[in-house]
Scaffold this motif. Sequence first.
Motif, PDB file in Angstrom:
ATOM      1  N   MET A   1       0.842  -1.190   0.000  1.00  0.00           N
ATOM      2  CA  MET A   1       0.000   0.000   0.000  1.00  0.00           C
ATOM      3  C   MET A   1       0.877   1.240   0.000  1.00  0.00           C
ATOM      4  SD  MET A   1      -3.215  -0.744   0.106  1.00  0.00           S
ATOM      5  CE  MET A   1      -4.591  -0.631   1.188  1.00  0.00           C
ATOM      6  N   ALA A   2       0.386   2.261  -0.626  1.00  0.00           N
ATOM      7  CA  ALA A   2       1.077   3.549  -0.647  1.00  0.00           C
ATOM      8  C   ALA A   2       0.196   4.583   0.046  1.00  0.00           C
ATOM      9  CB  ALA A   2       1.348   3.979  -2.082  1.00  0.00           C
ATOM     10  N   LYS A   3       0.820   5.483   0.769  1.00  0.00           N
ATOM     11  CA  LYS A   3       0.087   6.574   1.400  1.00  0.00           C
ATOM     12  C   LYS A   3       0.073   7.763   0.450  1.00  0.00           C
ATOM     13  CE  LYS A   3       0.936   5.363   6.160  1.00  0.00           C
ATOM     14  NZ  LYS A   3       1.557   5.741   7.427  1.00  0.00           N
ATOM     15  N   ILE A   4      -1.120   8.350   0.288  1.00  0.00           N
ATOM     16  CA  ILE A   4      -1.298   9.537  -0.528  1.00  0.00           C
ATOM     17  C   ILE A   4      -1.928  10.601   0.366  1.00  0.00           C
ATOM     18  CG2 ILE A   4      -2.331  10.524  -2.617  1.00  0.00           C
ATOM     19  CD1 ILE A   4      -0.518   8.105  -3.206  1.00  0.00           C
ATOM     20  N   GLN A  13      -5.437  18.456   5.492  1.00  0.00           N
ATOM     21  CA  GLN A  13      -4.784  17.290   4.908  1.00  0.00           C
ATOM     22  C   GLN A  13      -5.533  16.015   5.265  1.00  0.00           C
ATOM     23  OE1 GLN A  13      -0.590  17.015   5.723  1.00  0.00           O
ATOM     24  NE2 GLN A  13      -0.264  19.196   5.397  1.00  0.00           N
ATOM     25  N   ARG A  14      -5.637  15.127   4.286  1.00  0.00           N
ATOM     26  CA  ARG A  14      -6.220  13.807   4.495  1.00  0.00           C
ATOM     27  C   ARG A  14      -5.260  12.797   3.861  1.00  0.00           C
ATOM     28  NH1 ARG A  14     -10.205  17.323   3.226  1.00  0.00           N
ATOM     29  NH2 ARG A  14     -12.081  17.353   4.516  1.00  0.00           N
ATOM     30  N   THR A  15      -4.794  11.843   4.650  1.00  0.00           N
ATOM     31  CA  THR A  15      -3.885  10.821   4.136  1.00  0.00           C
ATOM     32  C   THR A  15      -4.640   9.510   4.051  1.00  0.00           C
ATOM     33  OG1 THR A  15      -1.982  11.955   5.091  1.00  0.00           O
ATOM     34  CG2 THR A  15      -1.685   9.634   4.512  1.00  0.00           C
ATOM     35  N   VAL A  16      -4.537   8.858   2.902  1.00  0.00           N
ATOM     36  CA  VAL A  16      -5.254   7.610   2.646  1.00  0.00           C
ATOM     37  C   VAL A  16      -4.280   6.552   2.146  1.00  0.00           C
ATOM     38  CG1 VAL A  16      -7.378   8.873   2.097  1.00  0.00           C
ATOM     39  CG2 VAL A  16      -5.846   8.185   0.244  1.00  0.00           C
ATOM     40  N   GLN A  17      -4.707   5.306   2.203  1.00  0.00           N
ATOM     41  CA  GLN A  17      -3.947   4.182   1.656  1.00  0.00           C
ATOM     42  C   GLN A  17      -4.423   3.923   0.230  1.00  0.00           C
ATOM     43  OE1 GLN A  17      -1.529   2.313   3.220  1.00  0.00           O
ATOM     44  NE2 GLN A  17      -1.651   3.564   5.060  1.00  0.00           N
ATOM     45  N   ALA A  18      -3.485   3.642  -0.652  1.00  0.00           N
ATOM     46  CA  ALA A  18      -3.835   3.365  -2.045  1.00  0.00           C
ATOM     47  C   ALA A  18      -3.163   2.074  -2.498  1.00  0.00           C
ATOM     48  CB  ALA A  18      -3.384   4.523  -2.922  1.00  0.00           C
ATOM     49  N   GLU A  19      -3.917   1.263  -3.202  1.00  0.00           N
ATOM     50  CA  GLU A  19      -3.413  -0.001  -3.737  1.00  0.00           C
ATOM     51  C   GLU A  19      -2.499   0.256  -4.925  1.00  0.00           C
ATOM     52  OE1 GLU A  19      -4.180  -3.315  -3.135  1.00  0.00           O
ATOM     53  OE2 GLU A  19      -5.475  -2.904  -1.422  1.00  0.00           O
ATOM     54  N   THR A  23      -5.299   4.140  -9.271  1.00  0.00           N
ATOM     55  CA  THR A  23      -4.921   5.521  -9.574  1.00  0.00           C
ATOM     56  C   THR A  23      -5.173   6.410  -8.356  1.00  0.00           C
ATOM     57  OG1 THR A  23      -7.096   6.162 -10.403  1.00  0.00           O
ATOM     58  CG2 THR A  23      -5.544   5.222 -12.017  1.00  0.00           C
ATOM     59  N   VAL A  24      -4.576   7.583  -8.404  1.00  0.00           N
ATOM     60  CA  VAL A  24      -4.795   8.559  -7.332  1.00  0.00           C
ATOM     61  C   VAL A  24      -6.284   8.900  -7.263  1.00  0.00           C
ATOM     62  CG1 VAL A  24      -4.286  10.926  -6.591  1.00  0.00           C
ATOM     63  CG2 VAL A  24      -2.438   9.450  -7.422  1.00  0.00           C
ATOM     64  N   MET A  25      -6.943   9.021  -8.410  1.00  0.00           N
ATOM     65  CA  MET A  25      -8.376   9.308  -8.436  1.00  0.00           C
ATOM     66  C   MET A  25      -9.181   8.206  -7.751  1.00  0.00           C
ATOM     67  SD  MET A  25     -11.134   8.995 -11.418  1.00  0.00           S
ATOM     68  CE  MET A  25     -11.184   7.307 -10.895  1.00  0.00           C
ATOM     69  N   GLU A  26      -8.858   6.954  -8.023  1.00  0.00           N
ATOM     70  CA  GLU A  26      -9.589   5.846  -7.400  1.00  0.00           C
ATOM     71  C   GLU A  26      -9.416   5.873  -5.881  1.00  0.00           C
ATOM     72  OE1 GLU A  26      -9.479   2.591 -11.037  1.00  0.00           O
ATOM     73  OE2 GLU A  26      -7.717   2.783  -9.738  1.00  0.00           O
ATOM     74  N   ALA A  27      -8.215   6.186  -5.418  1.00  0.00           N
ATOM     75  CA  ALA A  27      -7.986   6.294  -3.974  1.00  0.00           C
ATOM     76  C   ALA A  27      -8.812   7.436  -3.395  1.00  0.00           C
ATOM     77  CB  ALA A  27      -6.506   6.510  -3.683  1.00  0.00           C
ATOM     78  N   ALA A  28      -8.908   8.538  -4.120  1.00  0.00           N
ATOM     79  CA  ALA A  28      -9.700   9.679  -3.656  1.00  0.00           C
ATOM     80  C   ALA A  28     -11.182   9.327  -3.562  1.00  0.00           C
ATOM     81  CB  ALA A  28      -9.495  10.871  -4.589  1.00  0.00           C
ATOM     82  N   ILE A  29     -11.706   8.674  -4.579  1.00  0.00           N
ATOM     83  CA  ILE A  29     -13.133   8.308  -4.594  1.00  0.00           C
ATOM     84  C   ILE A  29     -13.429   7.304  -3.486  1.00  0.00           C
ATOM     85  CG2 ILE A  29     -14.948   7.184  -5.957  1.00  0.00           C
ATOM     86  CD1 ILE A  29     -14.155  10.083  -6.850  1.00  0.00           C
ATOM     87  N   ARG A  30     -12.582   6.290  -3.332  1.00  0.00           N
ATOM     88  CA  ARG A  30     -12.798   5.284  -2.279  1.00  0.00           C
ATOM     89  C   ARG A  30     -12.799   5.888  -0.885  1.00  0.00           C
ATOM     90  NH1 ARG A  30      -8.535   2.270  -4.194  1.00  0.00           N
ATOM     91  NH2 ARG A  30      -9.222   1.292  -6.099  1.00  0.00           N
ATOM     92  N   ASN A  31     -12.098   6.998  -0.732  1.00  0.00           N
ATOM     93  CA  ASN A  31     -11.951   7.608   0.587  1.00  0.00           C
ATOM     94  C   ASN A  31     -12.700   8.932   0.733  1.00  0.00           C
ATOM     95  OD1 ASN A  31      -9.866   5.888   2.170  1.00  0.00           O
ATOM     96  ND2 ASN A  31      -9.086   5.986   0.075  1.00  0.00           N
TER      97      ASN A  31
END
Length: 106
Positions: A1-4, A13-19, A23-31
């Motif tokens: 996982m990568a932190k974005i 600021q909001r930090t999320v985990q991304a697979e 994409t960065v967009m998919e991580a944004a939508i999921r979170n």
Amino acid sequence: MAKITFIDPAGEQRTVQAEPGSTVMEAAIRNDIPGIDAECGGACSCATCHVYVDEQWTEKVGGPEPMEEDMLDFAYDVRPTSRLSCQIKITPELDGLVVSTPERQG
């Protein structure tokens, strides 16, 4: 996982985990990241997932392809570090990536 980390125009600021592979967009939508509308669902055809890549990350992220550059013409307040988040693939090297969202999309 990568932190974005997403930074909104107010500086929150909001930090999320991304697979990796997503994409960065998919991580944004999921979170539920505010400011990422992604109306086209990631097809690079709307410019509503526009972000500013933090200058420390621009080299690792790379620049936009020609189709993305064309879509950025429709984005609000385009800057040298502007990218469409649907076009930024998550890799292990992007762990810690920081992007900011514009005041509004398109």
